[in-house]
Design an enzyme around this catalytic site. Sequence first.
Site, PDB file in Angstrom:
ATOM      1  CD  GLU A 153      -3.276   0.330   2.080  1.00 42.10           C
ATOM      2  OE1 GLU A 153      -4.329  -0.228   1.759  1.00 42.10           O
ATOM      3  OE2 GLU A 153      -3.017   0.659   3.252  1.00 42.10           O
TER       4      GLU A 153
ATOM      5  CG  HIS B 252       7.804 -29.576   0.404  1.00 45.69           C
ATOM      6  ND1 HIS B 252       8.272 -30.834   0.113  1.00 45.69           N
ATOM      7  CD2 HIS B 252       8.649 -29.064   1.335  1.00 45.69           C
ATOM      8  CE1 HIS B 252       9.345 -31.084   0.855  1.00 45.69           C
ATOM      9  NE2 HIS B 252       9.602 -30.023   1.606  1.00 45.69           N
TER      10      HIS B 252
ATOM     11  CE  LYS C 264     -12.140   2.147   0.928  1.00 45.87           C
ATOM     12  NZ  LYS C 264     -11.572   3.156   1.822  1.00 45.87           N
TER      13      LYS C 264
HETATM   14  O1  PA5 Z   1      -3.135   1.687   5.901  1.00 43.29           O
HETATM   15  C1  PA5 Z   1      -4.240   2.172   5.730  1.00 43.29           C
HETATM   16  O2  PA5 Z   1      -4.432   3.388   5.878  1.00 43.29           O
HETATM   17  C2  PA5 Z   1      -5.430   1.325   5.377  1.00 43.29           C
HETATM   18  O3  PA5 Z   1      -5.081   0.014   5.145  1.00 43.29           O
HETATM   19  C3  PA5 Z   1      -6.455   1.375   6.483  1.00 43.29           C
HETATM   20  O4  PA5 Z   1      -5.864   0.877   7.665  1.00 43.29           O
HETATM   21  C4  PA5 Z   1      -7.694   0.549   6.157  1.00 43.29           C
HETATM   22  O5  PA5 Z   1      -8.205   0.941   4.938  1.00 43.29           O
HETATM   23  C5  PA5 Z   1      -8.742   0.722   7.240  1.00 43.29           C
HETATM   24  O6  PA5 Z   1      -9.082   2.062   7.375  1.00 43.29           O
HETATM   25  P1  PA5 Z   1      -9.850   2.603   8.646  1.00 43.29           P
HETATM   26  O7  PA5 Z   1      -9.002   2.344   9.847  1.00 43.29           O
HETATM   27  O8  PA5 Z   1     -10.051   4.062   8.381  1.00 43.29           O
HETATM   28  O9  PA5 Z   1     -11.154   1.841   8.722  1.00 43.29           O
END
Ligand code: PA5
Length: 447
Positions: free
Chosen positions: A286, A307, A421
């Site tokens: 990410e 394996h 989303k």
């Molecule tokens: O690293 C990030 O920002 C994302 O992976 C969030 O943790 C994830 O989308 C969850 O978001 P939130 O904590 O706002 O529900």
Amino acid sequence: MSLKLNTKYVESFLPEDSLNGIRPEVEKAHESLCSGTGEGSSFTGWLTLPETYDRDEFSRIKAAAAKIKKDSDVLLVIGIGGSYLGARAVIEFIKSQNYNLLRKGAPEIYFTGNSISSASINELIEILGDKDFSINVISKSGTTTEPAVAFRIFRELLVKKYGEAEAARRIYATTDGSRGTLKELSDLKGYTTFVVPDNVGGRYSVLTPVGLLPIATACIDIDALMEGAREAMHDLSERDVCRNDCCRYAAIRNLLYRSGKKIEMLVSYEPAFTMMNEWFKQLFGESEGKGGKGLMPASAIFSTDLHSIGQYIQQGERDLFETVVIFNEPKSDITIDLEENDYDGLNFLAGKKLSYVNSKAFEGTVLAHTDGNVPNIILEAERMDEHNLGYLIYFFEKSCAVSGYILGINPFNQPGVESYKKNMFALLGKPGYDDRKDELEKRLGIR
Ligand code: PA5
């Protein structure tokens, strides 16, 4: 140092003098991060967190964990992405992948709200049965669909079981300090709340209440975890990037990337590391995967996966490298006995510890894979304990940020996550998104 970077099995893959060549870029990246002048710098609070964390909040976390242990058989942790991976990874690594079977004096812990699977939620409702339970709902934004839906379902269950007032005493919300639907609901209902600091993004938040409340509830020493991270913070603040292991690691993985190695596999010889692999994949995937760039993070547990995908690693496309995390001391050991008849032909191992055999599997594999043109970066930790894990977490967080700056991207945002989303909301007819419903349905051929 609690973690050593061993570059012996990668050096021959790096073009001559390339580490010197990339050094100015690494220095610049490290400097931008530390001085707060890089892109996304308002999300670098995790850098100093091991020293600056809120001591009062820390005590409140311990008190909440003690209450949950006392009044609950089960803690449901509701969150997705950075709001659950870190806690689950730490619990499974320090305790066990079989935590719920082996826990002593601590509640069972289940992670939910990290998918939209009805089967998974129904299964959890069945597991809950008539057990006493509490909920830790975690969402920094307070608006993420997956945890919000799960929270609605389990909140109703809790209210049905205990009534509004007692249910409110069993809900712990970890969210933004002032904004978001979850914060508003918590204030309205009087839930106990914990704050995700403004300057810490989800995937860097394991050492905030996001990770620490579930981790403390599992009877894990959160002081030792923070202490390990604090040691890393000091070791890895070294300005000379040649003596700073997280900068060297960031430099090497960028050099490998530039030489055509597009996939980094994080590898461990301990199954308990499985969720740490998942945490790592989110952190790096990410953070770096944007602008048409970035290493694809992958993972494996050896010897298990030798394996399965071991064949591919040895002889498939030569576009990957491995980062192997090894622990010098196992959590526990077993000695292999001598058998008089040696029917299974294993007497050559008699008297040897299983951890010794595992270490030979590692040594054999590192030679085989490097022979197969797969560079190996080795990270050596001492023990599988809280201190070493805190160190490793900080090491990866800082390496990831430096690495992202070398790559020329902002490692603290995730604009691409919005695409699915927006489409999902449009298809579900969510107000504000529904103007694209027709168009998307046509593209899907369902209209
Ligand atoms: O690293 C990030 O920002 C994302 O992976 C969030 O943790 C994830 O989308 C969850 O978001 P939130 O904590 O706002 O529900």
